[in-house]
Design a protein around this motif. Sequence first.
Motif, PDB file in Angstrom:
ATOM      1  N   THR A 142       0.848  -1.193   0.000  1.00  0.00           N
ATOM      2  CA  THR A 142       0.000   0.000   0.000  1.00  0.00           C
ATOM      3  C   THR A 142       0.881   1.240   0.000  1.00  0.00           C
ATOM      4  N   ALA A 143       0.595   2.175  -0.922  1.00  0.00           N
ATOM      5  CA  ALA A 143       1.347   3.417  -1.002  1.00  0.00           C
ATOM      6  C   ALA A 143       0.405   4.592  -0.807  1.00  0.00           C
ATOM      7  N   ALA A 144       0.721   5.468   0.155  1.00  0.00           N
ATOM      8  CA  ALA A 144      -0.065   6.679   0.394  1.00  0.00           C
ATOM      9  C   ALA A 144       0.900   7.860   0.407  1.00  0.00           C
ATOM     10  N   CYS A 145       0.570   8.891  -0.374  1.00  0.00           N
ATOM     11  CA  CYS A 145       1.458  10.042  -0.496  1.00  0.00           C
ATOM     12  C   CYS A 145       0.641  11.325  -0.515  1.00  0.00           C
ATOM     13  N   GLN A 146       1.096  12.320   0.231  1.00  0.00           N
ATOM     14  CA  GLN A 146       0.414  13.610   0.243  1.00  0.00           C
ATOM     15  C   GLN A 146       0.814  14.454  -0.962  1.00  0.00           C
ATOM     16  N   GLY A 147       1.787  13.998  -1.724  1.00  0.00           N
ATOM     17  CA  GLY A 147       2.226  14.694  -2.935  1.00  0.00           C
ATOM     18  C   GLY A 147       2.030  13.806  -4.148  1.00  0.00           C
ATOM     19  N   ASP A 148       3.031  13.814  -5.042  1.00  0.00           N
ATOM     20  CA  ASP A 148       2.968  13.045  -6.285  1.00  0.00           C
ATOM     21  C   ASP A 148       3.656  11.693  -6.143  1.00  0.00           C
ATOM     22  N   ILE A 149       3.165  10.720  -6.906  1.00  0.00           N
ATOM     23  CA  ILE A 149       3.783   9.393  -6.981  1.00  0.00           C
ATOM     24  C   ILE A 149       4.159   9.142  -8.437  1.00  0.00           C
ATOM     25  N   HIS A 150       5.407   8.744  -8.666  1.00  0.00           N
ATOM     26  CA  HIS A 150       5.900   8.414 -10.004  1.00  0.00           C
ATOM     27  C   HIS A 150       6.273   6.933 -10.004  1.00  0.00           C
ATOM     28  N   VAL A 151       5.730   6.176 -10.945  1.00  0.00           N
ATOM     29  CA  VAL A 151       5.924   4.727 -10.970  1.00  0.00           C
ATOM     30  C   VAL A 151       6.514   4.316 -12.320  1.00  0.00           C
ATOM     31  N   ARG A 152       7.648   3.628 -12.302  1.00  0.00           N
ATOM     32  CA  ARG A 152       8.345   3.170 -13.503  1.00  0.00           C
ATOM     33  C   ARG A 152       7.835   1.781 -13.931  1.00  0.00           C
ATOM     34  N   PRO A 153       8.225   1.330 -15.125  1.00  0.00           N
ATOM     35  CA  PRO A 153       7.729   0.050 -15.653  1.00  0.00           C
ATOM     36  C   PRO A 153       8.060  -1.152 -14.772  1.00  0.00           C
ATOM     37  N   GLY A 154       7.138  -2.112 -14.765  1.00  0.00           N
ATOM     38  CA  GLY A 154       7.343  -3.369 -14.058  1.00  0.00           C
ATOM     39  C   GLY A 154       6.976  -3.345 -12.589  1.00  0.00           C
ATOM     40  N   CYS A 155       6.545  -2.199 -12.070  1.00  0.00           N
ATOM     41  CA  CYS A 155       6.196  -2.102 -10.651  1.00  0.00           C
ATOM     42  C   CYS A 155       4.837  -2.743 -10.380  1.00  0.00           C
ATOM     43  N   VAL A 156       4.673  -3.224  -9.155  1.00  0.00           N
ATOM     44  CA  VAL A 156       3.416  -3.822  -8.715  1.00  0.00           C
ATOM     45  C   VAL A 156       2.983  -3.114  -7.435  1.00  0.00           C
ATOM     46  N   LEU A 157       1.739  -2.587  -7.445  1.00  0.00           N
ATOM     47  CA  LEU A 157       1.180  -1.926  -6.270  1.00  0.00           C
ATOM     48  C   LEU A 157      -0.205  -2.490  -6.022  1.00  0.00           C
ATOM     49  N   ASP A 158      -0.470  -2.902  -4.781  1.00  0.00           N
ATOM     50  CA  ASP A 158      -1.797  -3.416  -4.457  1.00  0.00           C
ATOM     51  C   ASP A 158      -2.809  -2.291  -4.277  1.00  0.00           C
ATOM     52  N   PHE A 159      -2.413  -1.205  -3.606  1.00  0.00           N
ATOM     53  CA  PHE A 159      -3.314  -0.075  -3.377  1.00  0.00           C
ATOM     54  C   PHE A 159      -2.514   1.218  -3.396  1.00  0.00           C
ATOM     55  N   VAL A 160      -3.055   2.256  -4.054  1.00  0.00           N
ATOM     56  CA  VAL A 160      -2.363   3.538  -4.159  1.00  0.00           C
ATOM     57  C   VAL A 160      -3.317   4.675  -3.838  1.00  0.00           C
ATOM     58  N   LYS A 161      -2.816   5.647  -3.041  1.00  0.00           N
ATOM     59  CA  LYS A 161      -3.567   6.862  -2.760  1.00  0.00           C
ATOM     60  C   LYS A 161      -2.583   8.023  -2.844  1.00  0.00           C
ATOM     61  N   ALA A 162      -2.865   8.976  -3.758  1.00  0.00           N
ATOM     62  CA  ALA A 162      -2.012  10.147  -3.911  1.00  0.00           C
ATOM     63  C   ALA A 162      -2.871  11.400  -3.837  1.00  0.00           C
ATOM     64  N   ASP A 163      -2.469  12.347  -2.979  1.00  0.00           N
ATOM     65  CA  ASP A 163      -3.176  13.625  -2.924  1.00  0.00           C
ATOM     66  C   ASP A 163      -2.812  14.489  -4.125  1.00  0.00           C
ATOM     67  N   GLY A 164      -1.619  14.275  -4.689  1.00  0.00           N
ATOM     68  CA  GLY A 164      -1.197  14.960  -5.911  1.00  0.00           C
ATOM     69  C   GLY A 164      -1.602  14.105  -7.107  1.00  0.00           C
ATOM     70  N   THR A 165      -0.644  13.823  -7.982  1.00  0.00           N
ATOM     71  CA  THR A 165      -0.924  12.985  -9.150  1.00  0.00           C
ATOM     72  C   THR A 165      -0.196  11.653  -9.042  1.00  0.00           C
ATOM     73  N   LEU A 166      -0.769  10.641  -9.660  1.00  0.00           N
ATOM     74  CA  LEU A 166      -0.163   9.315  -9.771  1.00  0.00           C
ATOM     75  C   LEU A 166       0.260   9.165 -11.219  1.00  0.00           C
ATOM     76  N   GLU A 167       1.570   9.139 -11.477  1.00  0.00           N
ATOM     77  CA  GLU A 167       2.085   9.016 -12.833  1.00  0.00           C
ATOM     78  C   GLU A 167       2.585   7.594 -13.048  1.00  0.00           C
ATOM     79  N   LEU A 168       1.979   6.905 -14.006  1.00  0.00           N
ATOM     80  CA  LEU A 168       2.354   5.535 -14.347  1.00  0.00           C
ATOM     81  C   LEU A 168       3.074   5.558 -15.689  1.00  0.00           C
ATOM     82  N   ILE A 169       4.286   5.028 -15.722  1.00  0.00           N
ATOM     83  CA  ILE A 169       5.083   5.019 -16.938  1.00  0.00           C
ATOM     84  C   ILE A 169       5.271   3.580 -17.392  1.00  0.00           C
TER      85      ILE A 169
END
Length: 142
Positions: free
Chosen positions: A95-122
């Motif tokens: 589980t990832a929770a961030c009050q700002g932005d989250i940047h995610v690179r290829p091949g990552c695995v996340l069960d749950f995500v919460k971002a107050d900013g933006t969630l960028e998936l690459i």
Amino acid sequence: MIRFIKYHPRSNTYVIEKRAFLDEDLTLDGNVIVGQEVKFWKNLTVTGKLELGKGSVIRGNVKARSALVCSKAKILGNIETASELVLLDKAKINTAACQGDIHVRPGCVLDFVKADGTLELIGKVLVRKVAPLTKVIIRAEE
């Protein structure tokens, strides 16, 4: 435990040697650089920036002001950051929770995500659940 950790006072940074094994809760006041393949069996709390080394594993929860999770690192608990979270290639997070932005690179695995900013998936990323009202940006791998 202390023998694995070095302190650099000018930058207020703790450095944890590669392949260290820590089986207690760890709280550090400052920035933390974790070497490759370090194993944490409990929680890690950092007041500054966290750089989690390649192939490291944290079985507990993580709290930091900001965090960089290097490739193939795993956080089996939750990670909570105040400003920014960056996940490099093939990182795995429960589980990832961030009050700002989250940047995610290829091949990552996340069960749950919460971002107050933006969630960028690459590139190709597996995200099982995104919290409501999270702004998502999807980009092709460059």
